[in-house]
Structures are given as structure tokens and as C-alpha cells.
Design a protein around this motif. Structure first.
Motif, mmCIF file in Angstrom:
data_model
loop_
_atom_site.group_PDB
_atom_site.id
_atom_site.type_symbol
_atom_site.label_atom_id
_atom_site.label_comp_id
_atom_site.label_asym_id
_atom_site.label_seq_id
_atom_site.Cartn_x
_atom_site.Cartn_y
_atom_site.Cartn_z
ATOM 1 N N LEU A 152 40.974 66.455 -1.907
ATOM 2 C CA LEU A 152 41.635 65.381 -2.734
ATOM 3 C C LEU A 152 41.828 65.853 -4.154
ATOM 4 O O LEU A 152 42.922 65.561 -4.616
ATOM 5 N N ILE A 153 41.069 66.694 -4.612
ATOM 6 C CA ILE A 153 41.205 67.131 -5.886
ATOM 7 C C ILE A 153 42.597 68.410 -5.769
ATOM 8 O O ILE A 153 43.745 68.125 -6.670
ATOM 9 N N LYS A 154 42.760 69.109 -4.578
ATOM 10 C CA LYS A 154 43.754 69.910 -4.664
ATOM 11 C C LYS A 154 45.141 69.000 -4.350
ATOM 12 O O LYS A 154 46.140 69.430 -5.102
ATOM 13 N N LEU A 155 45.264 67.814 -3.724
ATOM 14 C CA LEU A 155 46.176 66.882 -3.677
ATOM 15 C C LEU A 155 46.607 66.391 -4.887
ATOM 16 O O LEU A 155 47.689 66.338 -5.305
ATOM 17 N N ALA A 156 45.718 65.964 -5.852
ATOM 18 C CA ALA A 156 45.930 65.406 -7.299
ATOM 19 C C ALA A 156 46.542 66.572 -8.093
ATOM 20 O O ALA A 156 47.373 66.156 -8.714
ATOM 21 N N LEU A 157 46.102 67.737 -8.115
ATOM 22 C CA LEU A 157 46.670 68.667 -8.841
ATOM 23 C C LEU A 157 48.042 69.157 -8.526
ATOM 24 O O LEU A 157 48.956 69.183 -9.343
ATOM 25 N N GLU A 158 48.408 69.103 -7.257
ATOM 26 C CA GLU A 158 49.604 69.552 -6.786
ATOM 27 C C GLU A 158 50.413 68.581 -7.049
ATOM 28 O O GLU A 158 51.757 68.918 -7.412
ATOM 29 N N LEU A 183 42.023 60.572 -10.106
ATOM 30 C CA LEU A 183 42.149 62.141 -10.411
ATOM 31 C C LEU A 183 43.385 62.346 -11.367
ATOM 32 O O LEU A 183 43.443 63.162 -12.022
ATOM 33 N N ARG A 184 44.605 61.776 -10.786
ATOM 34 C CA ARG A 184 46.062 62.083 -11.280
ATOM 35 C C ARG A 184 45.985 61.393 -12.674
ATOM 36 O O ARG A 184 46.464 62.016 -13.658
ATOM 37 N N ASN A 185 45.374 60.472 -12.762
ATOM 38 C CA ASN A 185 45.140 59.669 -14.223
ATOM 39 C C ASN A 185 44.335 60.846 -15.151
ATOM 40 O O ASN A 185 44.761 60.650 -16.420
ATOM 41 N N ILE A 186 43.207 61.347 -14.674
ATOM 42 C CA ILE A 186 42.574 62.096 -15.580
ATOM 43 C C ILE A 186 43.473 63.523 -15.891
ATOM 44 O O ILE A 186 43.235 63.667 -17.036
ATOM 45 N N ASP A 242 41.941 53.840 2.193
ATOM 46 C CA ASP A 242 42.393 53.427 0.893
ATOM 47 C C ASP A 242 41.445 54.234 -0.248
ATOM 48 O O ASP A 242 42.010 54.414 -1.092
ATOM 49 N N TRP A 243 40.525 54.296 0.261
ATOM 50 C CA TRP A 243 39.410 55.127 -0.802
ATOM 51 C C TRP A 243 39.812 56.488 -0.973
ATOM 52 O O TRP A 243 39.718 56.918 -2.533
ATOM 53 N N LYS A 244 40.438 57.266 -0.150
ATOM 54 C CA LYS A 244 41.006 58.390 -0.458
ATOM 55 C C LYS A 244 42.261 58.263 -1.578
ATOM 56 O O LYS A 244 42.351 59.156 -2.459
ATOM 57 N N LYS A 245 43.105 57.219 -1.226
ATOM 58 C CA LYS A 245 44.350 57.093 -2.253
ATOM 59 C C LYS A 245 43.784 56.632 -3.389
ATOM 60 O O LYS A 245 44.330 57.066 -4.504
ATOM 61 N N ASP A 246 42.946 55.875 -3.568
ATOM 62 C CA ASP A 246 42.210 55.379 -4.778
ATOM 63 C C ASP A 246 41.733 56.453 -5.659
ATOM 64 O O ASP A 246 41.857 56.690 -6.808
ATOM 65 N N ARG A 290 33.382 62.486 -25.014
ATOM 66 C CA ARG A 290 34.420 63.596 -25.340
ATOM 67 C C ARG A 290 35.369 63.970 -24.055
ATOM 68 O O ARG A 290 36.209 64.595 -24.402
ATOM 69 N N MET A 291 34.926 63.496 -22.928
ATOM 70 C CA MET A 291 35.621 63.890 -21.682
ATOM 71 C C MET A 291 35.539 62.968 -20.556
ATOM 72 O O MET A 291 34.547 62.045 -20.492
ATOM 73 N N SER A 292 36.522 62.686 -19.701
ATOM 74 C CA SER A 292 36.342 62.176 -18.279
ATOM 75 C C SER A 292 36.044 63.237 -17.212
ATOM 76 O O SER A 292 36.772 64.442 -17.222
ATOM 77 N N PHE A 293 35.340 62.679 -16.394
ATOM 78 C CA PHE A 293 34.704 63.379 -15.421
ATOM 79 C C PHE A 293 34.775 62.714 -13.998
ATOM 80 O O PHE A 293 34.465 61.632 -14.062
ATOM 81 N N MET A 294 35.211 63.319 -12.972
ATOM 82 C CA MET A 294 34.917 62.896 -11.578
ATOM 83 C C MET A 294 34.733 63.804 -10.397
ATOM 84 O O MET A 294 35.487 64.946 -10.268
ATOM 85 N N VAL A 295 33.822 63.368 -9.783
ATOM 86 C CA VAL A 295 33.351 64.531 -8.542
ATOM 87 C C VAL A 295 34.319 63.900 -7.296
ATOM 88 O O VAL A 295 34.203 62.720 -7.038
ATOM 89 N N ALA A 296 34.685 64.795 -6.661
ATOM 90 C CA ALA A 296 35.614 64.425 -5.304
ATOM 91 C C ALA A 296 35.556 65.623 -4.438
ATOM 92 O O ALA A 296 35.251 66.661 -4.830
ATOM 93 N N LYS A 297 36.024 65.296 -3.359
ATOM 94 C CA LYS A 297 36.178 66.440 -2.092
ATOM 95 C C LYS A 297 37.435 67.280 -2.749
ATOM 96 O O LYS A 297 38.279 66.979 -3.441
ATOM 97 N N LYS A 298 37.253 68.755 -2.258
ATOM 98 C CA LYS A 298 38.164 69.675 -2.658
ATOM 99 C C LYS A 298 39.453 69.298 -2.080
ATOM 100 O O LYS A 298 40.412 69.644 -3.094
#
Length: 347
Positions: free
Chosen positions: A60-66, A17-20, A8-12, A50-58
Motif C-alpha cells: 500500500l505504501i508503494k501504491l501511494a508513493l507511485e 498515505l497520499r495525504n501525508i 475499502d480499508w485498503k483504499k482508505d 512535528r510530523m505525521s506518521f502512518m504504519v501500513a503494508k509495504k
């Protein structure tokens, strides 16, 4: 076949990331390598408005971007740029402003030992805040000449204990930290940014804004000059073009003797000057009493106006005649011009 369970934490995380990505005009992938937790929190707090920022595993970032490529075409290309410990950053600033702000929000960081020096590290000669003690030997051990003077530890001469690219030893790192020399700067490093379908790399964004602004001003001035010179009519060039045309028309009217309400005074002034020039080279017997008075008045006015220049030139003042000969040469006009002037004056 049983499907793998997704935590669930990965989905969250992907949802956040998608919202950002969705809520901002500019999306960037950044690196936060080597930024200690305290400094990273400080940077996030400073930039939060001035900006939104979130550190995550690469991954998960790839999934959100794609998953956002249909809503924001091209944003998935940022996955090819991901490197190191990555984060997603969203802002409504353009990529150039974002790059400039991130570069201006770096913080100094001490060496720990084992790192390569980012540049030559210099230790300047002078007084330190340390009282006499073991610090003298510690500094000497790493190539920093120290001594005791008037109850304080001093650096006897400026030295470079480590050159750019060489490894900083643990002992030297401790000594530099004690001297408050922090050779590293840490900050959020932008690897790439997406805006309106375009991907910007740091090399695209590293622009000297002052020079760029000056280039724009110069380009606008040259464009205006070209448009006026070629009579290219626009709302911006109409007034300068008409003003230039009026000056040229007035100049033509004066030189061709076309009388109108704008040119008459100038034509008469020109003719009057040419008449005086002609009278000045004629014999005094050929002039009537009024003309002789006018010529004498003009001759008297010229030395007075030339006096400052003559006073500044010692050589001309000594010879006396040189300046007058030069003035006479400048005042000479052709007989044809002089007759044209009299003709314009007397019809």
C-alpha cells in the motif's frame, strides 16, 4: 473479465498515505521493527506535533508513493528503500533535522532471549537492591558472581557475561532485566527521505552538526581573508579593504616622509626617536645642554621600563652589564638612518 475487488480499508489507507505525502515538504520511509506497541505509541505521541506518521503494508505504501510521482517527482524512488515493517512519515523539517530528532528519540528495551548482543554487555561490581534470596543462584547460573553482604545481594566483580554478536540466553535476559540492564535501544529508523526531488539515505544525513558549523565558520573566515588580500570588492569586504589600504598608505607616507594631516605626527615622532638614538651614540661635548638633558632622560627611562624583565632574570641581575650591552646593541642605528632622522626633524 471480472475485475478484482479492492477492499475499502485498503483504499482508505492509500488515500491517507497520499495525504501525508502531499501535505509535507519532506517525505520519509521508516522502519518500526521490534518496537513494542507501547513504545511505538509513546514515540508517536511525542513526535505528533512535528510530523505525521502512518504504519501500513509495504504494498500500500508503494501504491501511494507511485501515485504521487507526478506531483512530487522522484518520491516514487522511496519504494526501492522499503524494508521490514514500514511506515510513511511526513514533516516540514529538512531531512537532516528529521534524522537527528529520530535518533534522539530512542528508548531502552530489555532483552527477551535469543537476540544477538548489540555490544559487549557489562555488569558492574557493587551493591544491588535485592534482599538475600534465590536471585544469588540465578545470577551465578548465568556467570554473574553474586554474594550476600550486610543483608543485601552484591555483585562481587565486574563481568561481561556476553560479548558483542553472541546470543543472549533466556536466563541471562531475565537476569539483566532484573538488574535493570537494557541492552537494546528501540526507535523509528529512517531508511530514506525525499525533499525537493532528492533522495537522502542515512549515510548522507549522519553529519556532526557542531563540526559542520565550525567548518562553515572557518571557511567564511578564510574566504574573507582571501577577498581582502586580493582586494575583491563586495559589500562585506569593502570596509576591511579600505581600512587595510589606509593603513598601508599611512605606513608608506611615514616611511617616505610625505607630510599630511594624518602622517605628520607619526613622522615627527619617528624623526624624534631617530634623533635621540643618534645623540645617544655621539660624544657629550658635541651636544648642547638641551640635547644632553633629553638623552639623559631617555637613558633614565629605559632601565625603569626594563626593570620587571631584569628582576625576572637572576643571571642578568647578577652580571649587571649583560642587559645594558644588549639594550645598547638594540638601540644602535646606522649613521645613514640617524642623519635621515635629523634631516627629517630639522628640514
Amino acid at each position: 473479465m471480472q475485475m478484482a475487488h479492492v477492499a475499502d480499508w485498503k483504499k482508505d489507507t492509500v488515500a491517507k498515505l497520499r495525504n501525508i505525502i502531499k501535505d509535507h515538504k519532506t517525505v520519509a520511509v521508516v522502519r518500526v521493527d521490534r518496537i513494542p506497541g507501547v513504545q511505538l505509541q509513546n514515540l508517536r505521541a511525542h513526535l505528533r506535533d512535528r510530523m505525521s506518521f502512518m504504519v501500513a503494508k509495504k504494498t500500500l505504501i508503494k501504491l501511494a508513493l507511485e501515485s504521487m510521482k507526478d506531483e512530487k517527482p522522484g518520491v516514487e524512488k522511496l519504494t526501492d528503500i522499503l524494508d521490514g515493517q514500514a511506515a510513511i512519515l511526513g514533516t516540514d523539517m529538512n531531512p537532516f533535522s528529521l534524522y537527528k530528532i529520530l535518533n534522539s528519540n530512542v528508548q531502552p528495551m530489555p532483552a527477551k532471549g535469543g537476540e544477538e548482543a548489540p555490544e559487549d554487555i557489562r555488569v558492574e561490581a557493587g551493591e544491588t537492591s535485592f534482599p538475600p534470596g534465590p536471585i544469588v543462584g540465578e545470577l551465578g547460573k548465568v556467570g554473574i558472581p553474586a554474594a550476600i553482604d550486610k543483608g543485601k545481594v552484591i555483585i562481587r566483580k565486574t563481568v561481561t557475561p556476553v560479548k558483542k554478536g553472541n546470543v543472549i540466553s533466556r536466563d541471562l535476559a531475565l537476569a539483566l532485566t532484573k538488574l535493570e540492564i537494557f541492552p537494546f535501544q528501540v526507535g523509528i529508523a529512517l531508511d530514506g527521505a525525499w525533499e525537493e526531488g532528492l533522495i537522502y539515505r542515512p549515510s548522507d544525513l549522519d553529519v556532526d552538526m557542531d563540526a559542520y558549523k565550525q567548518d562553515l565558520i572557518t571557511g567564511a573566515q578564510l574566504a574573507m581573508n582571501l577577498a581582502v588580500f586580493t582586494a575583491y570588492m563586495t559589500p562585506k569586504t569593502a570596509v576591511p579593504i579600505i581600512r587595510k589600504a589606509r593603513i598601508q598608505a599611512l605606513n608608506l607616507a611615514v616611511n617616505t616622509g610625505i607630510l599630511n594631516k594624518d602622517s605628520s605626527d607619526l613622522i615627527l615622532s619617528k624623526a624624534y626617536g631617530e634623533m635621540l638614538a643618534l645623540a645617544g651614540i655621539m660624544s657629550a661635548e658635541a651636544l648642547d645642554e638641551d640635547l644632553r638633558a633629553l638623552v639623559a632622560g631617555a637613558a633614565a627611562a629605559q632601565p625603569a621600563s626594563a626593570a620587571p624583565g631584569e628582576a625576572a632574570s637572576g643571571e642578568e641581575a647578577a652580571t649587571g652589564d649583560g642587559g645594558k650591552e644588549k639594550e645598547a646593541e638594540e638601540e644602535e642605528v646606522s649613521e645613514e638612518d640617524a642623519m635621515a632622522g635629523l634631516g627629517a626633524l630639522f628640514g
